[in-house]
Each structure stands twice: as structure tokens, then as C-alpha cells.
Design a protein around this motif. Structure first.
Motif, short mmCIF file in Angstrom:
data_model
loop_
_atom_site.label_atom_id
_atom_site.label_comp_id
_atom_site.label_asym_id
_atom_site.label_seq_id
_atom_site.Cartn_x
_atom_site.Cartn_y
_atom_site.Cartn_z
N THR A 14 0.85 -1.20 0.00
CA THR A 14 0.00 0.00 0.00
C THR A 14 0.88 1.25 0.00
O THR A 14 0.62 2.21 -0.74
CB THR A 14 -0.93 0.01 1.23
OG1 THR A 14 -1.65 -1.21 1.26
CG2 THR A 14 -1.91 1.16 1.20
N TYR A 17 2.29 1.74 -3.39
CA TYR A 17 1.24 2.24 -4.29
C TYR A 17 1.07 3.75 -4.10
O TYR A 17 1.00 4.52 -5.07
CB TYR A 17 -0.05 1.48 -3.97
CG TYR A 17 -1.31 1.98 -4.61
CD1 TYR A 17 -1.43 2.12 -5.98
CD2 TYR A 17 -2.41 2.30 -3.81
CE1 TYR A 17 -2.62 2.58 -6.56
CE2 TYR A 17 -3.60 2.74 -4.37
CZ TYR A 17 -3.70 2.89 -5.74
OH TYR A 17 -4.87 3.33 -6.30
N SER A 20 4.35 5.52 -5.41
CA SER A 20 4.73 5.33 -6.81
C SER A 20 4.30 6.50 -7.70
O SER A 20 4.84 6.71 -8.77
CB SER A 20 4.15 4.02 -7.35
OG SER A 20 2.74 4.08 -7.31
N GLU A 21 3.33 7.29 -7.21
CA GLU A 21 2.89 8.46 -7.97
C GLU A 21 3.96 9.55 -7.97
O GLU A 21 3.99 10.41 -8.84
CB GLU A 21 1.63 8.99 -7.28
CG GLU A 21 0.67 9.71 -8.20
CD GLU A 21 -0.51 10.24 -7.40
OE1 GLU A 21 -0.80 11.43 -7.52
OE2 GLU A 21 -1.11 9.44 -6.63
N LEU A 69 -9.05 0.77 -5.89
CA LEU A 69 -8.46 -0.28 -6.75
C LEU A 69 -9.51 -0.93 -7.66
O LEU A 69 -9.18 -1.78 -8.49
CB LEU A 69 -7.81 -1.36 -5.87
CG LEU A 69 -6.59 -0.92 -5.04
CD1 LEU A 69 -6.20 -2.02 -4.05
CD2 LEU A 69 -5.40 -0.60 -5.94
N SER A 200 -4.29 -6.69 -7.05
CA SER A 200 -4.56 -5.36 -7.63
C SER A 200 -3.44 -4.38 -7.30
O SER A 200 -3.05 -3.58 -8.15
CB SER A 200 -5.85 -4.75 -7.07
OG SER A 200 -6.88 -5.62 -7.17
N LEU A 201 -2.93 -4.45 -6.05
CA LEU A 201 -1.83 -3.54 -5.70
C LEU A 201 -0.61 -3.84 -6.56
O LEU A 201 0.05 -2.92 -7.08
CB LEU A 201 -1.49 -3.70 -4.21
CG LEU A 201 -2.48 -3.04 -3.23
CD1 LEU A 201 -2.25 -3.53 -1.80
CD2 LEU A 201 -2.36 -1.51 -3.28
N SER A 203 -0.51 -5.19 -9.48
CA SER A 203 -0.73 -4.80 -10.87
C SER A 203 -0.60 -3.28 -11.04
O SER A 203 -0.03 -2.80 -12.02
CB SER A 203 -2.09 -5.38 -11.30
OG SER A 203 -2.79 -4.54 -12.09
N LYS A 204 -1.10 -2.50 -10.05
CA LYS A 204 -0.93 -1.03 -10.12
C LYS A 204 0.55 -0.66 -10.06
O LYS A 204 0.99 0.26 -10.74
CB LYS A 204 -1.65 -0.35 -8.93
CG LYS A 204 -3.15 -0.47 -8.97
CD LYS A 204 -3.77 0.52 -9.93
CE LYS A 204 -5.28 0.43 -9.85
NZ LYS A 204 -5.97 0.97 -11.01
N ASP A 207 2.13 -1.35 -13.38
CA ASP A 207 1.75 -0.30 -14.34
C ASP A 207 2.57 0.98 -14.10
O ASP A 207 2.88 1.70 -15.04
CB ASP A 207 0.26 0.07 -14.20
CG ASP A 207 -0.64 -1.07 -14.64
OD1 ASP A 207 -0.13 -2.03 -15.24
OD2 ASP A 207 -1.87 -1.01 -14.36
N ALA A 208 2.88 1.24 -12.82
CA ALA A 208 3.61 2.48 -12.50
C ALA A 208 5.13 2.31 -12.72
O ALA A 208 5.90 3.23 -12.47
CB ALA A 208 3.34 2.87 -11.05
#
Ligand code: FAD
Length: 411
Positions: A14, A17, A20-21, A69, A200-201, A203-204, A207-208
Motif C-alpha cells: 500500500t 502504491y 509510486s505516484e 483499486l 490489484s496492488l 498490478s498497479k 503499471d507504475a
């Protein structure tokens, strides 16, 4: 800026996640699969958590993470019933009538227990942190209520360390868990399993462009000027989500606070029939190699799995007792009259750092999110008091990442 997250459990994933932004990121997880205590066994046709899990309607941040998510549609609210196994009999303990009928407490004990439950929300638990739970219960409800009711519960949660647990922990837990309706409480579960959350975490993060290194334990962590070297790689900041005593073992890591921890051993069985009279959470009183039997398929319908799933739960200090898995199985066969041929499969999960033990004085021990230039968050952080939880993991991740963003922007 480059950030390293140590540990790929719910807190580390988490936090990664959230970060990562803003930052370039690497995450290291020593196990070959992510998820930590929330990881799952892949079975044919379904996945099931290594350790039984459910969530609560008050888990605000966890539920909003699921929303973000896009997995909230999997969330179901199901009845989670409880009971007590005493002297060969199963006693359901969900409705006031069932509690009145429970034969191992006198009416006076039940009245005192009810009054304590009602008062629990108004008690100042900071004054109870230095008092052992046992002493408090014996003084306020009586010796019999302790030995017949609380002691087996505490033992099922803390094993040999149950005598050291504080009254602050006990009262906080009673206050949280007493918010149930007359017919028992509704608990949350993600249809198909909490692996949806972990997947889901991951995979996000993929993607990042975050580097997720599973099967790679962090073995070294040293300060190098303003930077950190983790397994020889340079980072501007490090967030450790592993248990403080595990962090302390890493050469070069800064001194970690001493938080008492316990291990968990959890036997999962797939079997042909139901064994607990429809009860989800059955505490076991008396001498057994497990403190609770959690019948997952008395909570989630067995049709989802094509078989029944049961967990046998036990906690230990340092290392699990020798032969524990075999003793759990043979006790289970005998106690619940289950022929071994009815077991389709079984797996034993052993986690040595399964959660803190909330001993007297525990509140003083909880560390800040930043120590000696290192960021730390996890089951030992304040949002996980009085109980480590998925919600606590998400809140700790949110709080530490807010602090990291601020510090890294300032620095
Ligand atoms: C038996 C049991 C039942 C539970 N049931 C519930 C429940 O019903 N509801 C609920 O809300 N919560 C429940 N929990 C609690 C919940 O699972 C935890 O609070 C949460 O998963 C903790 O996440 P974490 O990331 O802080 O820790 P962890 O999941 O322990 O993650 C830490 C990670 O760090 C990794 N690691 C350790 N050392 C290193 C290293 N040197 N290098 C790299 N990686 C390392 C570990 O492998 C692990 O994956 C339960 C826990 C247990 C044990």
C-alpha cells in the motif's frame, strides 16, 4: 528521487502504491509471493488465505483502498458466528439467549461481564496499560470468569505469553467487538479471496513501473552520506515494513525498538464435511495444540470451493513446538470425529513475526514513523493498536507515506 520499500505485505504494497505516484521505487520481498500474512494458497479452481481473514464495516481506509483499486464489487458482508468448545461440547455464543444458556459461567458472572462490556467504551485505557489483563478481570469479574472464559480466549490469541497481556488491550478489544447486533456481527470478505487486494496492488505497481523484487530478502542496509545502500543499491529514502527485531538483524541497519512479537502456526484443511455445528469461530477451552478452529466455509459458502475449509490456529513464542502440525491433525481427527480419509488436503503456514504481543507497558514501545533517518511502519505502528489488522496496515502506510512526501519535498 529513488525510494526503497522493504517488505511486500499489505503495508509495504500500500505504501509503495501511494509513493509510486511521486518517486521511482523498488520493493523487496523475501518470499517468492507478495502479500506477507495476507498471501494465499493457490488451489485448483480457487485461492484461500494462508491465515484466516475478514474485515469489519468500520475499516474505513481499507474499504476506500478497495474502492480506489476497483475491487469493491467483490466485497460481501456475511454473518460470522462464534462459539466455545468446552469439555467435548460446542456452545454457540451469539445471541443473548445463547449467552444466558452457556453453562460455564454463573448468572452473576454473566451480569458482571455484561456490565464491563457496557462500560468498556468509557474506560480510559491509558490508565490500564501497566495492569495485567488477568489481574483486572479477577478483580472486576472474578476468578471463575477468568479461568472459564477469558483465559482460554487469551491463550488462543497469545499462547504462553497470555499472562503478560495488558488490561488496556483487553478492554480496548471488548469495546471494539461489543458493537454487534443481537444476532451476531456481519464481517467482510472479498468473494474469491483477499488475494484480489494483493493482486490489484501488484498490478498497479507494475503499471507504475515500480520494481517488485520477490524472493529477494534485504540482507544489508547501510547509511552512505545522505543516501542508503540496500543490498548494495543506492536510495534517497528507505521505508522498512518488517518486524523491528528482523530489521535489527540486518548488518548496518539502525537500532530498532524492542517490540514483543509472537509467531503463528495455522493449519488449513480442505475436507468433506462441516465440523463446528455451523459456527465460524470456535474457541477451544482446555488442552489442545490449537486455540481456535475457524471454519471458513461456515462464513463463506462452501459452494465457492466445492469443499469445506477449516483453519486450526495456534500462536507461539520464538519457535513452534516440535511436531506441532502432526499433533494438530491427530487432535482434530479425534476431537471432531473426522476420519483422516475425509481430509482432501492440508497445509501448515508458520510465520515467526505474526504480530506484536500487547504486554503491559506496550503503548510506550510503539516507535515513531521516522527513526535515525529511516522510515518504519507496520504491525508495530500506532494504527495497529489494540489489534494488528488490514485496516491498521493501510492506515500506517498512509500516515508514513504522507510524512515521507513531506520530508523528501523539504530535503
Ligand atoms: C493468523 C492471522 C490472522 C489474521 N486475521 C486477520 C483478520 O481477520 N483481519 C484483519 O484485518 N487482519 C488479520 N490479520 C492481520 C493482518 O494479516 C496483518 O495486520 C497485515 O497483513 C500485516 O501486514 P504487514 O505488511 O504490516 O506485515 P506482513 O504481512 O508481515 O509483511 C511484512 C513482509 O516483509 C517481508 N520481509 C521480512 N523480512 C524481510 C527482509 N529482510 N527482506 C524483504 N522482505 C522481508 C515478509 O516476508 C512479509 O511479506 C491476521 C494475521 C494473522 C497472523
Amino acid at each position: 528521487m529513488k525510494v526503497c520499500v522493504v517488505g511486500g505485505g499489505l503495508c509495504g504494497l500500500t505504501a509503495a502504491y501511494r509513493l509510486s505516484e511521486y518517486f521511482e521505487l523498488d520493493l523487496y520481498e523475501k518470499n517468492t509471493v507478495p502479500g506477507g500474512l495476507l498471501s494465499s494458497y493457490p488451489r485448483s479452481g480457487y485461492q484461500i488465505e494462508r491465515y484466516y481473514h475478514h474485515c469489519f464495516s468500520g475499516d474505513r481506509r481499507l474499504l476506500s483502498l478497495m474502492e480506489a483499486l476497483g475491487i469493491s464489487d467483490y466485497l460481501e458482508w456475511l454473518k460470522g458466528t462464534t462459539g466455545y468448545y468446552v469439555d467435548g461440547r460446542i456452545h454457540p455464543l451469539n445471541t443473548p439467549l445463547e449467552i444466558l444458556r452457556y453453562p460455564h459461567l454463573s448468572l452473576a458472572d454473566k451480569v458482571r461481564l455484561g456490565l464491563l462490556t457496557l462500560r468498556s467504551k468509557d474506560l480510559d485505557t491509558s490508565e490500564l496499560d501497566e495492569i495485567p489483563a488477568k489481574q483486572y478481570v479477577v478483580e472486576h469479574i472474578g476468578e471463575k470468569a477468568y479461568t472459564a472464559f477469558f483465559e482460554p480466549l487469551l491463550r488462543s490469541k497469545f499462547g504462553a505469553q497470555s499472562d503478560e497481556v495488558s488490561a488496556a488491550w483487553l478492554i480496548s478489544r471488548i469495546a471494539i467487538r461489543s458493537d454487534r447486533g443481537v444476532s451476531g456481527e456481519r464481517l467482510g470478505y472479498l468473494r474469491g479471496g483477499f488475494h484480489h487486494l494483493i493482486d490489484s496492488l501488484v498490478s498497479k505497481l507494475d503499471d507504475a513501473g515500480c520494481g517488485i523484487h520477490t524472493g529477494v530478502p534485504v540482507t544489508r542496509m547501510t547509511r552512505d552520506g545522505d543516501a542508503w545502500l540496500v543490498n548494495g543499491q543506492a536510495y534517497d529514502a528507505v521505508l522498512s515494513t518488517i518486524a523491528p527485531h528482523d530489521l535489527a538483524l540486518l548488518p548496518g541497519a539502525p537500532a530498532a525498538p524492542r517490540i514483543p512479537y509472537q509467531g503463528a502456526a495455522c493449519m488449513t484443511l480442505g475436507l468433506g464435511r462441516e465440523v463446528t455445528d455451523g459456527i465460524y469461530w470456535l474457541n477451544i477451552s482446555g488442552d489442545a495444540p490449537y486455540g481456535a478452529v475457524i471454519s471458513h466455509t461456515c462464513f463463506v459458502p462452501p459452494e465457492y470451493y466445492g469443499e469445506h475449509i477449516v483453519y486450526l490456529a495456534s500462536y507461539f513464542r520464538d519457535t513452534p513446538p516440535a511436531g506441532l502440525g502432526d499433533r494438530m491433525l491427530s487432535d482434530f481427527y479425534r476431537r471432531f470425529d473426522v476420519p483422516p480419509g475425509m481430509i482432501h488436503w492440508h497445509e501448515l503456514a508458520v510465520g515467526r513475526s505474526a504480530g506484536p504481543v500487547y504486554t503491559t507497558g506496550y503503548r510506550r514501545l510503539m516507535p515513531d514513523y521516522e527513526r535515525h533517518g529511516l522510515f518504519m511502519a507496520g504491525m508495530f505502528s500506532p494504527p495497529n493498536y489494540p489489534e494488528r489488522s488490514m485496516e491498521g496496515a493501510v492506515v500506517a502506510a498512509d500516515e508514513v507515506t504522507e510524512l515521507m512526501k513531506k520530508r523528501l519535498a523539504d530535503g
